[in-house]
Structure formats: C-alpha cells, structure tokens
Design a protein around this motif. Sequence first.
Motif, PDB file in Angstrom:
ATOM      1  N   ASN A  28       0.861  -1.197   0.000  1.00  0.00           N
ATOM      2  CA  ASN A  28       0.000   0.000   0.000  1.00  0.00           C
ATOM      3  C   ASN A  28       0.890   1.238   0.000  1.00  0.00           C
ATOM      4  OD1 ASN A  28      -1.846   2.050   0.396  1.00  0.00           O
ATOM      5  ND2 ASN A  28      -3.042   0.956   1.928  1.00  0.00           N
ATOM      6  N   ASP A  29       1.048   1.857  -1.161  1.00  0.00           N
ATOM      7  CA  ASP A  29       1.889   3.048  -1.259  1.00  0.00           C
ATOM      8  C   ASP A  29       1.072   4.333  -1.259  1.00  0.00           C
ATOM      9  OD1 ASP A  29       0.740   2.814  -3.730  1.00  0.00           O
ATOM     10  OD2 ASP A  29       2.620   2.765  -4.865  1.00  0.00           O
ATOM     11  N   ALA A  30      -0.183   4.235  -0.792  1.00  0.00           N
ATOM     12  CA  ALA A  30      -1.052   5.415  -0.770  1.00  0.00           C
ATOM     13  C   ALA A  30      -1.288   5.947   0.637  1.00  0.00           C
ATOM     14  CB  ALA A  30      -2.396   5.082  -1.411  1.00  0.00           C
ATOM     15  N   LEU A  31      -0.700   5.327   1.658  1.00  0.00           N
ATOM     16  CA  LEU A  31      -0.902   5.775   3.038  1.00  0.00           C
ATOM     17  C   LEU A  31      -0.080   7.030   3.325  1.00  0.00           C
ATOM     18  CD1 LEU A  31      -0.746   2.267   4.739  1.00  0.00           C
ATOM     19  CD2 LEU A  31      -2.768   3.744   4.642  1.00  0.00           C
ATOM     20  N   PRO A  32      -0.551   7.877   4.231  1.00  0.00           N
ATOM     21  CA  PRO A  32       0.174   9.115   4.552  1.00  0.00           C
ATOM     22  C   PRO A  32       1.525   8.818   5.201  1.00  0.00           C
ATOM     23  CG  PRO A  32      -2.108   9.214   5.316  1.00  0.00           C
ATOM     24  CD  PRO A  32      -1.851   7.794   4.920  1.00  0.00           C
ATOM     25  N   VAL A  33       2.585   9.409   4.633  1.00  0.00           N
ATOM     26  CA  VAL A  33       3.960   9.164   5.062  1.00  0.00           C
ATOM     27  C   VAL A  33       4.485  10.372   5.832  1.00  0.00           C
ATOM     28  CG1 VAL A  33       6.329   8.766   4.257  1.00  0.00           C
ATOM     29  CG2 VAL A  33       4.399   7.627   3.117  1.00  0.00           C
ATOM     30  N   VAL A  34       5.229  10.089   6.909  1.00  0.00           N
ATOM     31  CA  VAL A  34       5.927  11.128   7.663  1.00  0.00           C
ATOM     32  C   VAL A  34       7.394  10.709   7.744  1.00  0.00           C
ATOM     33  CG1 VAL A  34       6.133  12.360   9.835  1.00  0.00           C
ATOM     34  CG2 VAL A  34       3.861  11.685   9.014  1.00  0.00           C
ATOM     35  N   GLY A  35       8.237  11.356   6.991  1.00  0.00           N
ATOM     36  CA  GLY A  35       9.648  10.997   6.973  1.00  0.00           C
ATOM     37  C   GLY A  35       9.858   9.603   6.404  1.00  0.00           C
ATOM     38  N   HIS A  36      10.460   8.728   7.216  1.00  0.00           N
ATOM     39  CA  HIS A  36      10.747   7.361   6.790  1.00  0.00           C
ATOM     40  C   HIS A  36       9.708   6.364   7.302  1.00  0.00           C
ATOM     41  CE1 HIS A  36      14.665   8.492   5.216  1.00  0.00           C
ATOM     42  NE2 HIS A  36      14.914   9.137   6.343  1.00  0.00           N
ATOM     43  N   GLU A  37       8.574   6.848   7.759  1.00  0.00           N
ATOM     44  CA  GLU A  37       7.623   5.933   8.384  1.00  0.00           C
ATOM     45  C   GLU A  37       6.183   6.341   8.103  1.00  0.00           C
ATOM     46  OE1 GLU A  37       9.185   6.332  12.337  1.00  0.00           O
ATOM     47  OE2 GLU A  37       7.691   7.838  12.885  1.00  0.00           O
ATOM     48  N   ILE A  38       5.295   5.410   8.426  1.00  0.00           N
ATOM     49  CA  ILE A  38       3.861   5.626   8.247  1.00  0.00           C
ATOM     50  C   ILE A  38       3.192   5.460   9.609  1.00  0.00           C
ATOM     51  CG2 ILE A  38       1.772   4.883   7.062  1.00  0.00           C
ATOM     52  CD1 ILE A  38       3.611   3.566   4.957  1.00  0.00           C
ATOM     53  N   PRO A  39       2.885   6.557  10.287  1.00  0.00           N
ATOM     54  CA  PRO A  39       2.145   6.433  11.552  1.00  0.00           C
ATOM     55  C   PRO A  39       0.709   5.960  11.284  1.00  0.00           C
ATOM     56  CG  PRO A  39       3.187   8.608  11.313  1.00  0.00           C
ATOM     57  CD  PRO A  39       3.228   7.940   9.973  1.00  0.00           C
ATOM     58  N   LEU A  40       0.076   5.427  12.306  1.00  0.00           N
ATOM     59  CA  LEU A  40      -1.336   5.066  12.179  1.00  0.00           C
ATOM     60  C   LEU A  40      -2.122   6.316  11.803  1.00  0.00           C
ATOM     61  CD1 LEU A  40      -3.652   3.012  12.538  1.00  0.00           C
ATOM     62  CD2 LEU A  40      -3.746   3.685  14.950  1.00  0.00           C
ATOM     63  N   PRO A  41      -2.795   6.313  10.647  1.00  0.00           N
ATOM     64  CA  PRO A  41      -3.476   7.539  10.198  1.00  0.00           C
ATOM     65  C   PRO A  41      -4.741   7.825  10.992  1.00  0.00           C
ATOM     66  CG  PRO A  41      -3.086   5.976   8.374  1.00  0.00           C
ATOM     67  CD  PRO A  41      -2.872   5.225   9.653  1.00  0.00           C
ATOM     68  N   ASP A  42      -5.322   8.954  10.695  1.00  0.00           N
ATOM     69  CA  ASP A  42      -6.646   9.280  11.213  1.00  0.00           C
ATOM     70  C   ASP A  42      -7.641   8.236  10.704  1.00  0.00           C
ATOM     71  OD1 ASP A  42      -8.377  11.574  12.482  1.00  0.00           O
ATOM     72  OD2 ASP A  42      -9.417  10.976  10.635  1.00  0.00           O
ATOM     73  N   TRP A  43      -8.652   7.939  11.498  1.00  0.00           N
ATOM     74  CA  TRP A  43      -9.620   6.904  11.120  1.00  0.00           C
ATOM     75  C   TRP A  43     -10.348   7.231   9.829  1.00  0.00           C
ATOM     76  CZ3 TRP A  43      -8.036   3.024  13.599  1.00  0.00           C
ATOM     77  CH2 TRP A  43      -7.638   3.105  14.938  1.00  0.00           C
ATOM     78  N   SER A  44     -10.407   8.492   9.463  1.00  0.00           N
ATOM     79  CA  SER A  44     -11.098   8.887   8.239  1.00  0.00           C
ATOM     80  C   SER A  44     -10.409   8.356   6.980  1.00  0.00           C
ATOM     81  CB  SER A  44     -11.210  10.415   8.160  1.00  0.00           C
ATOM     82  OG  SER A  44      -9.923  11.012   8.093  1.00  0.00           O
ATOM     83  N   VAL A  45      -9.156   7.943   7.102  1.00  0.00           N
ATOM     84  CA  VAL A  45      -8.414   7.388   5.961  1.00  0.00           C
ATOM     85  C   VAL A  45      -8.973   6.019   5.564  1.00  0.00           C
ATOM     86  CG1 VAL A  45      -6.154   6.458   5.276  1.00  0.00           C
ATOM     87  CG2 VAL A  45      -6.322   8.690   6.421  1.00  0.00           C
ATOM     88  N   PHE A  46      -9.580   5.318   6.538  1.00  0.00           N
ATOM     89  CA  PHE A  46     -10.030   3.956   6.300  1.00  0.00           C
ATOM     90  C   PHE A  46     -11.477   3.920   5.824  1.00  0.00           C
ATOM     91  CE2 PHE A  46      -6.805   3.827   9.667  1.00  0.00           C
ATOM     92  CZ  PHE A  46      -5.871   3.005   9.058  1.00  0.00           C
ATOM     93  N   ASP A  47     -11.825   2.857   5.089  1.00  0.00           N
ATOM     94  CA  ASP A  47     -13.207   2.639   4.672  1.00  0.00           C
ATOM     95  C   ASP A  47     -14.032   2.142   5.853  1.00  0.00           C
ATOM     96  OD1 ASP A  47     -12.803   3.249   1.910  1.00  0.00           O
ATOM     97  OD2 ASP A  47     -11.825   1.300   1.671  1.00  0.00           O
ATOM     98  N   GLU A  48     -15.330   2.386   5.806  1.00  0.00           N
ATOM     99  CA  GLU A  48     -16.209   1.982   6.901  1.00  0.00           C
ATOM    100  C   GLU A  48     -16.136   0.483   7.206  1.00  0.00           C
ATOM    101  OE1 GLU A  48     -17.979   3.562   9.253  1.00  0.00           O
ATOM    102  OE2 GLU A  48     -16.895   5.303   8.501  1.00  0.00           O
ATOM    103  N   PRO A  49     -16.096  -0.400   6.189  1.00  0.00           N
ATOM    104  CA  PRO A  49     -15.993  -1.831   6.512  1.00  0.00           C
ATOM    105  C   PRO A  49     -14.739  -2.191   7.309  1.00  0.00           C
ATOM    106  CG  PRO A  49     -16.734  -1.566   4.257  1.00  0.00           C
ATOM    107  CD  PRO A  49     -16.319  -0.205   4.731  1.00  0.00           C
ATOM    108  N   ASP A  50     -13.664  -1.407   7.158  1.00  0.00           N
ATOM    109  CA  ASP A  50     -12.456  -1.659   7.952  1.00  0.00           C
ATOM    110  C   ASP A  50     -12.722  -1.505   9.440  1.00  0.00           C
ATOM    111  OD1 ASP A  50     -10.842  -1.925   5.653  1.00  0.00           O
ATOM    112  OD2 ASP A  50     -10.399   0.212   5.601  1.00  0.00           O
ATOM    113  N   LEU A  51     -13.619  -0.607   9.780  1.00  0.00           N
ATOM    114  CA  LEU A  51     -13.778  -0.168  11.166  1.00  0.00           C
ATOM    115  C   LEU A  51     -14.946  -0.838  11.889  1.00  0.00           C
ATOM    116  CD1 LEU A  51     -13.199   3.641  10.499  1.00  0.00           C
ATOM    117  CD2 LEU A  51     -11.518   1.956  11.265  1.00  0.00           C
TER     118      LEU A  51
END
Length: 240
Positions: free
Chosen positions: A111-134
């Motif tokens: 998954n290369d579409a997740l929000p990146v901060v520097g060299h890492e991908i922190p757990l994003p805001d829940w709004s990034v995920f689709d409803e079925p994920d949650l």
Amino acid sequence: MDIILVPGFWLNASAWDAVTPPLVAAGHTVHPLTLPGMGSVDDDRSGIGLEDHVDAVVAAVDALDDDAQVVLVGHSGGGAVIHAAADRRPGRIARNVYVDSVPMGHGSVINDALPVVGHEIPLPDWSVFDEPDLVDLDEDLRARFRAVAIPTPVRVASDPVTLSDDRRYEVPTTVIACEAFEGFDSPSSMYRHFIGAGSPYTAELAALHDYEIVDLSTGHWPMFTRPGELGEAITAAVSG
C-alpha cells in the motif's frame, strides 16, 4: 504444529496476545513475531524495507527443527510477507493463513497510498479507512489500538514484492475473510466475486492449487474486535 504469527501494519507480537489461547489449548506452539523496526516508537525505521520483514519470517522458520511442520499466519500487510517467505521456503510451510489479506503477486506493493511522515507511516486518522475496515472497532478499541500503534517503515509499504519459486503455489492456504463491502452478502462472497472476475487483487490467490476462504465477519482488525473467534478460526485452518 509450530505457528508463526506475523502482524500487519502498526502492530507487533503483542497484537496476538488475545488470539493465541485457542491455539495453545489445541497443542500448538505459537511464535508471535515483532518485525524489524516494530519494537517501539523509538526504533530507527529509515533503512528497513519489505525484504527485511520477509527475511525475519524466513529466519524464524529456519530457527525451527528441519522436520517441524510450520504454519505461517499473516494479517493484512503481513499476508504479503508470509507469501514471500513461503516463496523462499516452500518445502517448510504446511499452510499459509491470511487474515483479511491475500497473497500478492510479484512486483506488487502492499500500500503506497498511506500518509507518510519521513521514513515511516504512523497510524493515520480513522477517516483514511473505509467503513468496513472499522466495523466493531468501537471508541475504546480505537483508543487501545492507537495507544499501542507503532509506525510502519515506509519501504515495507512501497517496496515491490519479489517472488521467484512457483512451488509457492503448492502451499495449502486459508483466507480468513473479515470484511465485505456494499453489494456482497459475506466477506467470502466478495473474494469469490473478485476471483471470478479475474481481478488482479486475487490473481495470486486464484493461482494456488489448494485454497479455502472462510468468513469471520467483523472489521479489518479481528485481533481487537473478535480475538477469541480469530484464534478458533486459525485453529480450524491448521487442523484442516
């Protein structure tokens, strides 16, 4: 049976704590893994790529007795990791179990579409995920997840998967399908639809010689929402 448990993004070995009791009760030996860079929020993740995670799983397999029956379990992005590990050691793997995940083909990325901060991908805001994920991930569980979440190395998400041994297609496989999007009666029906439609997402799964798809209807993180049932589903897959 030796069972190696590989977590997905933002998680380490502790994610499996509530999942393992049914496996242990059934007489299996569990090996939950903390992959490179996932020990703590303070780890240096700048030089860690997907192959480092694959190598860690291969090393865990190699550390077991040569005649040991080994099952690999991978959640989410961990599914691509166990598939690549099976590609490296196809003769050692008795079964791969994909938890809300599928094997990914050569050259694909997790998954290369997740929000990146520097060299890492922190757990994003829940709004990034689709409803079925949650689904079933209530406010308390979301807070618990965020409290233990560790950033994922960015190259684990964006490095291409490397596969070379066709014997990986001979590894028996179980997909534990956990979420279904609108228009599907069950998670497994969604996967079967994709397979029938020739979707690239399920192309590697469709190429396997022996696979099954079972339902555990919840969101994308059943280790939080349905840990006991997930443990039972993995136990059934191993027994099968």
